[in-house]
Scaffold this active site. Structure first.
Site, PDB file in Angstrom:
ATOM      1  N   GLY A  46       0.848  -1.186   0.000  1.00 44.76           N
ATOM      2  CA  GLY A  46       0.000   0.000   0.000  1.00 44.76           C
ATOM      3  C   GLY A  46       0.878   1.228   0.000  1.00 44.76           C
ATOM      4  O   GLY A  46       2.048   1.160   0.405  1.00 44.76           O
ATOM      5  N   GLN A  51       3.409  10.018   0.740  1.00 42.67           N
ATOM      6  CA  GLN A  51       4.687   9.298   0.795  1.00 42.67           C
ATOM      7  C   GLN A  51       5.531   9.525  -0.446  1.00 42.67           C
ATOM      8  O   GLN A  51       6.727   9.231  -0.449  1.00 42.67           O
ATOM      9  CB  GLN A  51       4.454   7.791   0.968  1.00 42.67           C
ATOM     10  CG  GLN A  51       3.903   7.417   2.328  1.00 42.67           C
ATOM     11  CD  GLN A  51       3.737   5.921   2.427  1.00 42.67           C
ATOM     12  OE1 GLN A  51       2.739   5.371   1.994  1.00 42.67           O
ATOM     13  NE2 GLN A  51       4.740   5.240   2.969  1.00 42.67           N
ATOM     14  N   CYS A  94       6.505   0.108   7.002  1.00 41.95           N
ATOM     15  CA  CYS A  94       6.125   1.271   6.208  1.00 41.95           C
ATOM     16  C   CYS A  94       7.276   1.630   5.281  1.00 41.95           C
ATOM     17  O   CYS A  94       8.425   1.671   5.728  1.00 41.95           O
ATOM     18  CB  CYS A  94       5.808   2.433   7.143  1.00 41.95           C
ATOM     19  SG  CYS A  94       5.318   3.933   6.295  1.00 41.95           S
ATOM     20  N   LEU A  95       6.970   1.872   4.015  1.00 43.24           N
ATOM     21  CA  LEU A  95       8.032   2.219   3.059  1.00 43.24           C
ATOM     22  C   LEU A  95       8.762   3.496   3.475  1.00 43.24           C
ATOM     23  O   LEU A  95       9.915   3.696   3.117  1.00 43.24           O
ATOM     24  CB  LEU A  95       7.457   2.389   1.651  1.00 43.24           C
ATOM     25  CG  LEU A  95       6.948   1.109   0.973  1.00 43.24           C
ATOM     26  CD1 LEU A  95       6.346   1.438  -0.379  1.00 43.24           C
ATOM     27  CD2 LEU A  95       8.037   0.068   0.841  1.00 43.24           C
ATOM     28  N   HIS A 136      -3.817   1.810   7.804  1.00 44.78           N
ATOM     29  CA  HIS A 136      -2.442   2.334   7.809  1.00 44.78           C
ATOM     30  C   HIS A 136      -2.298   3.482   6.797  1.00 44.78           C
ATOM     31  O   HIS A 136      -1.741   4.530   7.111  1.00 44.78           O
ATOM     32  CB  HIS A 136      -1.474   1.179   7.480  1.00 44.78           C
ATOM     33  CG  HIS A 136      -0.037   1.569   7.374  1.00 44.78           C
ATOM     34  ND1 HIS A 136       0.927   1.073   8.219  1.00 44.78           N
ATOM     35  CD2 HIS A 136       0.613   2.398   6.506  1.00 44.78           C
ATOM     36  CE1 HIS A 136       2.107   1.590   7.888  1.00 44.78           C
ATOM     37  NE2 HIS A 136       1.942   2.394   6.842  1.00 44.78           N
ATOM     38  N   GLU A 137      -2.845   3.285   5.584  1.00 40.81           N
ATOM     39  CA  GLU A 137      -2.688   4.304   4.534  1.00 40.81           C
ATOM     40  C   GLU A 137      -3.560   5.531   4.799  1.00 40.81           C
ATOM     41  O   GLU A 137      -3.159   6.652   4.515  1.00 40.81           O
ATOM     42  CB  GLU A 137      -2.995   3.713   3.155  1.00 40.81           C
ATOM     43  CG  GLU A 137      -2.154   2.501   2.752  1.00 40.81           C
ATOM     44  CD  GLU A 137      -0.654   2.701   2.870  1.00 40.81           C
ATOM     45  OE1 GLU A 137      -0.183   3.856   2.829  1.00 40.81           O
ATOM     46  OE2 GLU A 137       0.063   1.696   3.034  1.00 40.81           O
ATOM     47  N   HIS A 140      -1.859   7.898   6.954  1.00 40.01           N
ATOM     48  CA  HIS A 140      -0.872   8.737   6.254  1.00 40.01           C
ATOM     49  C   HIS A 140      -1.500  10.036   5.745  1.00 40.01           C
ATOM     50  O   HIS A 140      -0.834  11.060   5.655  1.00 40.01           O
ATOM     51  CB  HIS A 140      -0.286   7.986   5.052  1.00 40.01           C
ATOM     52  CG  HIS A 140       0.889   7.120   5.383  1.00 40.01           C
ATOM     53  ND1 HIS A 140       2.048   7.614   5.934  1.00 40.01           N
ATOM     54  CD2 HIS A 140       1.105   5.791   5.208  1.00 40.01           C
ATOM     55  CE1 HIS A 140       2.922   6.618   6.083  1.00 40.01           C
ATOM     56  NE2 HIS A 140       2.373   5.502   5.660  1.00 40.01           N
TER      57      HIS A 140
HETATM   58 ZN   LIG Z   1       3.179   3.612   5.668  1.00 42.31          ZN
END
Ligand SMILES: [Zn+2]
Length: 172
Positions: A46, A51, A94-95, A136-137, A140
Protein backbone atom coordinates in the site's frame (compact mmCIF):
# COMPACT_ATOMS: atom_id res chain seq x y z
CA UNK A 1 5.68 5.62 -15.99
CA UNK A 2 8.42 6.22 -13.46
CA UNK A 3 8.85 4.90 -9.99
CA UNK A 4 8.45 7.73 -7.48
CA UNK A 5 10.92 8.55 -4.75
CA UNK A 6 9.62 7.65 -1.30
CA UNK A 7 9.64 10.38 1.33
CA UNK A 8 11.41 9.05 4.41
CA UNK A 9 10.82 9.72 8.11
CA UNK A 10 11.02 12.60 9.28
CA UNK A 11 10.11 14.50 6.11
CA UNK A 12 7.53 17.14 7.20
CA UNK A 13 5.08 16.14 4.44
CA UNK A 14 4.51 12.85 6.30
CA UNK A 15 3.07 14.86 9.21
CA UNK A 16 0.73 17.08 7.18
CA UNK A 17 -3.00 16.62 6.70
CA UNK A 18 -3.51 15.98 2.99
CA UNK A 19 -6.09 18.01 1.08
CA UNK A 20 -9.26 16.44 -0.29
CA UNK A 21 -9.47 15.87 -4.03
CA UNK A 22 -12.31 17.72 -5.77
CA UNK A 23 -11.17 17.72 -9.42
CA UNK A 24 -11.82 14.17 -10.55
CA UNK A 25 -10.95 12.70 -13.92
CA UNK A 26 -8.51 10.75 -16.02
CA UNK A 27 -5.68 13.16 -15.25
CA UNK A 28 -5.18 11.17 -12.02
CA UNK A 29 -4.45 7.90 -13.83
CA UNK A 30 -0.71 8.49 -14.46
CA UNK A 31 -0.13 9.27 -10.76
CA UNK A 32 -2.09 6.16 -9.71
CA UNK A 33 -0.01 4.07 -12.14
CA UNK A 34 3.21 5.54 -10.73
CA UNK A 35 2.03 4.58 -7.24
CA UNK A 36 1.34 0.98 -8.30
CA UNK A 37 4.77 0.78 -9.93
CA UNK A 38 6.38 2.17 -6.79
CA UNK A 39 4.62 -0.59 -4.79
CA UNK A 40 5.95 -3.22 -7.20
CA UNK A 41 9.55 -1.98 -7.14
CA UNK A 42 9.69 -1.24 -3.41
CA UNK A 43 7.65 -4.33 -2.50
CA UNK A 44 4.93 -2.37 -0.74
CA UNK A 45 1.33 -3.51 -0.33
CA UNK A 46 0.00 0.00 0.00
CA UNK A 47 1.11 3.57 -0.56
CA UNK A 48 -0.35 6.96 0.30
CA UNK A 49 0.22 9.97 -1.97
CA UNK A 50 2.03 12.03 0.73
CA UNK A 51 4.69 9.30 0.79
CA UNK A 52 5.70 10.32 -2.72
CA UNK A 53 5.43 14.03 -2.02
CA UNK A 54 1.81 14.66 -3.09
CA UNK A 55 -0.20 15.98 -0.16
CA UNK A 56 -3.61 14.83 -1.42
CA UNK A 57 -6.20 12.35 -0.14
CA UNK A 58 -5.22 9.44 -2.38
CA UNK A 59 -3.91 6.01 -1.51
CA UNK A 60 -3.40 2.76 -3.35
CA UNK A 61 -3.54 -0.87 -2.27
CA UNK A 62 -1.46 -3.44 -4.14
CA UNK A 63 -1.75 -7.05 -2.93
CA UNK A 64 0.16 -9.76 -4.77
CA UNK A 65 -1.64 -13.05 -5.33
CA UNK A 66 -0.66 -16.49 -6.58
CA UNK A 67 1.57 -17.00 -9.60
CA UNK A 68 -0.16 -16.16 -12.86
CA UNK A 69 -2.86 -14.23 -11.01
CA UNK A 70 -3.39 -10.51 -11.34
CA UNK A 71 -2.62 -8.53 -8.18
CA UNK A 72 -5.48 -6.91 -6.28
CA UNK A 73 -5.26 -3.18 -7.00
CA UNK A 74 -7.36 -0.38 -5.60
CA UNK A 75 -7.03 3.42 -5.82
CA UNK A 76 -8.92 5.26 -3.10
CA UNK A 77 -9.69 9.00 -2.99
CA UNK A 78 -11.02 10.91 0.03
CA UNK A 79 -11.54 7.87 2.29
CA UNK A 80 -13.46 8.20 5.53
CA UNK A 81 -13.84 5.49 8.14
CA UNK A 82 -17.50 5.36 9.19
CA UNK A 83 -17.25 2.68 11.86
CA UNK A 84 -14.78 0.18 13.25
CA UNK A 85 -15.20 -3.13 15.05
CA UNK A 86 -13.10 -5.67 16.92
CA UNK A 87 -9.39 -5.61 17.56
CA UNK A 88 -6.38 -7.45 16.21
CA UNK A 89 -2.61 -7.31 16.42
CA UNK A 90 -0.63 -7.41 13.19
CA UNK A 91 3.00 -6.62 12.46
CA UNK A 92 3.29 -3.50 10.29
CA UNK A 93 6.05 -1.88 8.32
CA UNK A 94 6.12 1.27 6.21
CA UNK A 95 8.03 2.22 3.06
CA UNK A 96 8.72 5.59 4.71
CA UNK A 97 10.26 3.95 7.80
CA UNK A 98 12.50 1.29 6.24
CA UNK A 99 13.90 -1.45 8.47
CA UNK A 100 11.33 -1.17 11.25
CA UNK A 101 8.48 -3.63 11.76
CA UNK A 102 6.36 -3.64 14.90
CA UNK A 103 3.11 -5.16 16.08
CA UNK A 104 0.23 -2.68 16.05
CA UNK A 105 -3.25 -3.09 17.53
CA UNK A 106 -6.08 -1.79 15.35
CA UNK A 107 -9.75 -2.55 14.71
CA UNK A 108 -10.28 -5.77 12.78
CA UNK A 109 -13.13 -4.62 10.62
CA UNK A 110 -13.99 -1.20 9.19
CA UNK A 111 -16.78 0.37 7.22
CA UNK A 112 -15.60 3.16 4.95
CA UNK A 113 -16.67 5.46 2.20
CA UNK A 114 -14.36 6.63 -0.59
CA UNK A 115 -14.32 7.87 -4.16
CA UNK A 116 -12.65 6.59 -7.30
CA UNK A 117 -10.69 8.74 -9.77
CA UNK A 118 -13.92 9.73 -11.49
CA UNK A 119 -15.52 10.93 -8.26
CA UNK A 120 -17.90 7.99 -7.97
CA UNK A 121 -18.68 7.31 -4.28
CA UNK A 122 -18.49 3.82 -2.77
CA UNK A 123 -19.18 2.31 0.60
CA UNK A 124 -17.43 -0.88 1.68
CA UNK A 125 -17.05 -3.13 4.68
CA UNK A 126 -13.65 -4.79 4.86
CA UNK A 127 -11.63 -6.93 7.24
CA UNK A 128 -8.35 -8.85 7.35
CA UNK A 129 -5.32 -7.63 5.46
CA UNK A 130 -7.27 -5.13 3.35
CA UNK A 131 -8.74 -3.45 6.44
CA UNK A 132 -5.26 -3.26 7.94
CA UNK A 133 -3.67 -1.72 4.83
CA UNK A 134 -6.49 0.81 4.45
CA UNK A 135 -6.21 1.95 8.08
CA UNK A 136 -2.44 2.33 7.81
CA UNK A 137 -2.69 4.30 4.53
CA UNK A 138 -5.63 6.46 5.66
CA UNK A 139 -3.53 7.45 8.68
CA UNK A 140 -0.87 8.74 6.25
CA UNK A 141 -3.46 11.18 4.85
CA UNK A 142 -3.75 12.70 8.34
CA UNK A 143 -0.04 12.79 9.15
CA UNK A 144 -0.18 9.73 11.40
CA UNK A 145 2.47 6.97 11.28
CA UNK A 146 2.19 3.43 12.65
CA UNK A 147 4.98 4.09 15.15
CA UNK A 148 2.66 6.61 16.85
CA UNK A 149 0.61 3.69 18.18
CA UNK A 150 3.51 1.95 19.90
CA UNK A 151 3.78 1.97 23.69
CA UNK A 152 6.14 4.67 24.96
CA UNK A 153 8.73 2.10 26.11
CA UNK A 154 8.94 0.84 22.53
CA UNK A 155 9.19 4.40 21.22
CA UNK A 156 12.19 5.06 23.44
CA UNK A 157 13.86 1.90 22.14
CA UNK A 158 13.24 2.97 18.55
CA UNK A 159 14.60 6.47 18.97
CA UNK A 160 18.10 5.62 17.78
CA UNK A 161 16.87 3.67 14.77
CA UNK A 162 14.51 6.50 13.77
CA UNK A 163 17.37 8.98 13.97
CA UNK A 164 19.37 6.77 11.61
CA UNK A 165 16.47 6.50 9.20
CA UNK A 166 16.01 10.29 9.23
CA UNK A 167 19.72 10.65 8.43
CA UNK A 168 19.38 8.23 5.52
CA UNK A 169 21.40 5.49 7.18
CA UNK A 170 20.39 1.84 7.05
CA UNK A 171 18.85 0.16 10.08
CA UNK A 172 19.34 -3.52 10.75
ZN1 LIG B 1 3.18 3.61 5.67
Amino acid sequence: MPEREIRIYDDPILRMKARRVEDFGEHWLPLIEDMYITCVIDEGIGLAAPQIGESIQLLVVYIRRGEGEEPFKLAVFNPEILSAEGECTIEEGCLSIPGIREEVIRPEKIKLTYQDYQGETYQAEVDGLLARILQHEIDHLYGVLFIDYLPSVKKVLLKKALKKIAAGEPVE
